[in-house]
Design a protein around this motif. Structure first.
Motif, PDB file in Angstrom:
ATOM      1  N   LYS A 153      -6.312   6.025   5.414  1.00 18.86           N
ATOM      2  CA  LYS A 153      -5.997   7.012   4.390  1.00 18.86           C
ATOM      3  C   LYS A 153      -6.098   8.421   4.973  1.00 18.86           C
ATOM      4  O   LYS A 153      -7.073   8.748   5.640  1.00 18.86           O
ATOM      5  CB  LYS A 153      -6.963   6.876   3.210  1.00 18.86           C
ATOM      6  CG  LYS A 153      -6.643   7.769   2.047  1.00 18.86           C
ATOM      7  CD  LYS A 153      -7.555   7.488   0.899  1.00 18.86           C
ATOM      8  CE  LYS A 153      -7.234   8.372  -0.275  1.00 18.86           C
ATOM      9  NZ  LYS A 153      -8.121   8.114  -1.405  1.00 18.86           N
TER      10      LYS A 153
ATOM     11  N   ALA B  48       0.847  -1.194   0.000  1.00 14.57           N
ATOM     12  CA  ALA B  48       0.000   0.000   0.000  1.00 14.57           C
ATOM     13  C   ALA B  48       0.879   1.238   0.000  1.00 14.57           C
ATOM     14  O   ALA B  48       1.659   1.442   0.936  1.00 14.57           O
ATOM     15  CB  ALA B  48      -0.904   0.002   1.222  1.00 14.57           C
ATOM     16  N   ASP B  49       0.782   2.058  -1.043  1.00 15.84           N
ATOM     17  CA  ASP B  49       1.515   3.331  -1.124  1.00 15.84           C
ATOM     18  C   ASP B  49       3.003   3.179  -0.836  1.00 15.84           C
ATOM     19  O   ASP B  49       3.589   3.952  -0.078  1.00 15.84           O
ATOM     20  CB  ASP B  49       0.899   4.364  -0.176  1.00 15.84           C
ATOM     21  CG  ASP B  49      -0.462   4.840  -0.640  1.00 15.84           C
ATOM     22  OD1 ASP B  49      -0.711   4.797  -1.864  1.00 15.84           O
ATOM     23  OD2 ASP B  49      -1.268   5.244   0.204  1.00 15.84           O
ATOM     24  N   GLY B  50       3.631   2.167  -1.415  1.00 13.70           N
ATOM     25  CA  GLY B  50       5.059   1.971  -1.241  1.00 13.70           C
ATOM     26  C   GLY B  50       5.462   1.361   0.086  1.00 13.70           C
ATOM     27  O   GLY B  50       6.649   1.245   0.378  1.00 13.70           O
TER      28      GLY B  50
END
Length: 68
Positions: free
Chosen positions: A66, A5-7
């Motif tokens: 998030k 997730a997101d790097g």
């Protein structure tokens, strides 16, 4: 189980802990850990609409991860 997730990586441990990891070719760095549910976790975690979902044998947990 591991999900990306997101790097970052999110590891779901059978112990019920969820661990946020930053991975690189040199290794990984733990960025956070918390006891999410009772053990053992029963399914791979899932990401949807900015929420992380995980379940044990009785409970489905959802955490907003998030940023707004």
């Amino acid at each position: 189980w591991l999900i990306a997730a997101d790097g970052m990586l999110i590891a779901a441990c059978e112990s019920g802990e969820l661990v946020l990891l930053e991975a690189s070719p040199k290794g990984y760095t733990e960025r956070g850990r918390f006891a999410a549910l009772a053990k053992p976790l029963r399914a791979a975690p899932a990401l949807a609409e900015g929420f992380l979902f995980a379940r044990d044998s009785k409970t489905l947990g959802a955490w907003k991860i998030k940023k707004e």
